[in-house]
Design a protein around this motif. Structure first.
Motif, PDB file in Angstrom:
ATOM      1  N   LYS A  54       0.554  -1.546   0.011  1.00  0.00           N
ATOM      2  CA  LYS A  54      -0.158  -0.294  -0.219  1.00  0.00           C
ATOM      3  C   LYS A  54       1.242   1.006   0.091  1.00  0.00           C
ATOM      4  O   LYS A  54       0.731   2.311  -0.817  1.00  0.00           O
ATOM      5  N   GLU A  55       2.187   1.606   1.218  1.00  0.00           N
ATOM      6  CA  GLU A  55       2.583   2.363   0.713  1.00  0.00           C
ATOM      7  C   GLU A  55       3.078   2.620  -0.412  1.00  0.00           C
ATOM      8  O   GLU A  55       3.672   3.500  -0.845  1.00  0.00           O
ATOM      9  N   ARG A  56       4.030   1.763  -1.540  1.00  0.00           N
ATOM     10  CA  ARG A  56       4.460   1.769  -2.410  1.00  0.00           C
ATOM     11  C   ARG A  56       3.564   2.290  -3.325  1.00  0.00           C
ATOM     12  O   ARG A  56       3.185   3.059  -4.538  1.00  0.00           O
ATOM     13  N   LEU A  57       2.411   1.569  -3.417  1.00  0.00           N
ATOM     14  CA  LEU A  57       1.370   2.170  -4.546  1.00  0.00           C
ATOM     15  C   LEU A  57       1.068   3.709  -3.926  1.00  0.00           C
ATOM     16  O   LEU A  57       1.125   4.511  -5.165  1.00  0.00           O
ATOM     17  N   ALA A  58       0.708   4.173  -2.700  1.00  0.00           N
ATOM     18  CA  ALA A  58       1.375   5.651  -2.538  1.00  0.00           C
ATOM     19  C   ALA A  58       2.065   6.537  -3.183  1.00  0.00           C
ATOM     20  O   ALA A  58       1.749   7.167  -3.518  1.00  0.00           O
ATOM     21  N   ARG A  59       3.139   5.962  -2.847  1.00  0.00           N
ATOM     22  CA  ARG A  59       4.286   6.549  -3.779  1.00  0.00           C
ATOM     23  C   ARG A  59       4.652   6.826  -4.665  1.00  0.00           C
ATOM     24  O   ARG A  59       5.724   7.620  -5.463  1.00  0.00           O
ATOM     25  N   GLY A  60       3.523   5.632  -5.603  1.00  0.00           N
ATOM     26  CA  GLY A  60       4.176   5.741  -7.089  1.00  0.00           C
ATOM     27  C   GLY A  60       5.017   5.068  -8.037  1.00  0.00           C
ATOM     28  O   GLY A  60       5.322   4.993  -8.688  1.00  0.00           O
ATOM     29  N   GLU A  61       5.429   3.896  -6.887  1.00  0.00           N
ATOM     30  CA  GLU A  61       6.487   3.232  -7.482  1.00  0.00           C
ATOM     31  C   GLU A  61       5.977   2.134  -8.160  1.00  0.00           C
ATOM     32  O   GLU A  61       6.748   1.645  -8.783  1.00  0.00           O
ATOM     33  N   ILE A  62       4.792   1.590  -7.870  1.00  0.00           N
ATOM     34  CA  ILE A  62       4.014  -0.015  -8.413  1.00  0.00           C
ATOM     35  C   ILE A  62       3.308   1.079  -8.995  1.00  0.00           C
ATOM     36  O   ILE A  62       1.792   1.872  -8.503  1.00  0.00           O
ATOM     37  N   THR A  63       2.638   0.302  -9.866  1.00  0.00           N
ATOM     38  CA  THR A  63       1.035   0.891 -10.455  1.00  0.00           C
ATOM     39  C   THR A  63      -0.345  -0.368  -9.834  1.00  0.00           C
ATOM     40  O   THR A  63      -0.023  -1.495  -8.991  1.00  0.00           O
ATOM     41  N   VAL A  64      -1.545   0.387  -9.893  1.00  0.00           N
ATOM     42  CA  VAL A  64      -2.639  -0.579  -9.071  1.00  0.00           C
ATOM     43  C   VAL A  64      -2.401  -1.899  -9.943  1.00  0.00           C
ATOM     44  O   VAL A  64      -3.029  -2.977  -8.654  1.00  0.00           O
ATOM     45  N   GLU A  65      -2.844  -2.313 -11.044  1.00  0.00           N
ATOM     46  CA  GLU A  65      -1.562  -3.527 -11.820  1.00  0.00           C
ATOM     47  C   GLU A  65      -1.148  -4.213 -10.629  1.00  0.00           C
ATOM     48  O   GLU A  65      -1.089  -5.621 -10.934  1.00  0.00           O
ATOM     49  N   GLU A  66       0.334  -4.052 -10.639  1.00  0.00           N
ATOM     50  CA  GLU A  66       1.137  -4.610  -9.481  1.00  0.00           C
ATOM     51  C   GLU A  66       0.800  -4.611  -9.163  1.00  0.00           C
ATOM     52  O   GLU A  66       0.676  -6.120  -7.872  1.00  0.00           O
ATOM     53  N   TYR A  67       0.018  -3.959  -8.167  1.00  0.00           N
ATOM     54  CA  TYR A  67      -0.449  -3.633  -6.155  1.00  0.00           C
ATOM     55  C   TYR A  67      -1.308  -5.076  -6.219  1.00  0.00           C
ATOM     56  O   TYR A  67      -1.325  -6.465  -5.794  1.00  0.00           O
ATOM     57  N   ASP A  68      -2.499  -5.292  -6.918  1.00  0.00           N
ATOM     58  CA  ASP A  68      -3.063  -6.384  -7.564  1.00  0.00           C
ATOM     59  C   ASP A  68      -2.629  -7.705  -7.462  1.00  0.00           C
ATOM     60  O   ASP A  68      -3.038  -8.810  -6.531  1.00  0.00           O
ATOM     61  N   ARG A  69      -1.666  -7.961  -8.581  1.00  0.00           N
ATOM     62  CA  ARG A  69      -0.910  -8.853  -8.929  1.00  0.00           C
ATOM     63  C   ARG A  69       0.458  -9.686  -7.949  1.00  0.00           C
ATOM     64  O   ARG A  69       0.476 -10.685  -7.174  1.00  0.00           O
ATOM     65  N   LEU A  70       0.622  -8.306  -6.915  1.00  0.00           N
ATOM     66  CA  LEU A  70       1.477  -8.975  -5.922  1.00  0.00           C
ATOM     67  C   LEU A  70       0.536  -9.300  -4.554  1.00  0.00           C
ATOM     68  O   LEU A  70       0.984 -10.592  -3.678  1.00  0.00           O
TER      69      LEU A  70
END
Length: 74
Positions: A54-70
Motif C-alpha cells: 500500500k505504501e509503495r502504491l501511494a508513493r507511485g512506485e508500483i501501478t494498481v495492476e502490479e499492486y493487485d498481482r503482488l
C-alpha cells in the motif's frame, strides 16, 4: 519363571517410564507452543507485506495492476 520387574527392578523401570513420560509431554507442549507462535507470526507477516504494498502504491512506485498481482501472490 522370572518376571521382568522382580527384585526391586520394578521401581527402576517405573522411574525410567516416568522420565520418558515427562520427556514425551515436554516435547508435545514445546511443539504446541512453537506451532502457535508460528501461526500467530504468520498472520502478522502477511499484513505487514500488504501494508508495504500500500505504501509503495501511494508513493507511485508500483501501478494498481502490479499492486493487485503482488497482493494475490501474498
Amino acid at each position: 519363571m522370572m518376571h521382568w520387574f522382580d527384585n526391586c527392578a520394578g521401581f527402576q523401570g517405573g522411574g525410567i517410564m516416568m522420565i520418558g513420560m515427562f520427556l514425551f509431554w515436554g516435547v508435545l507442549v514445546l511443539l504446541g507452543v512453537f506451532l502457535l507462535k508460528n501461526y500467530m507470526n504468520g498472520n502478522k507477516r502477511s499484513t505487514h507485506h500488504i501494508d508495504i504494498l500500500k505504501e509503495r502504491l501511494a508513493r507511485g512506485e508500483i501501478t494498481v495492476e502490479e499492486y493487485d498481482r503482488l497482493k494475490e501472490k501474498l
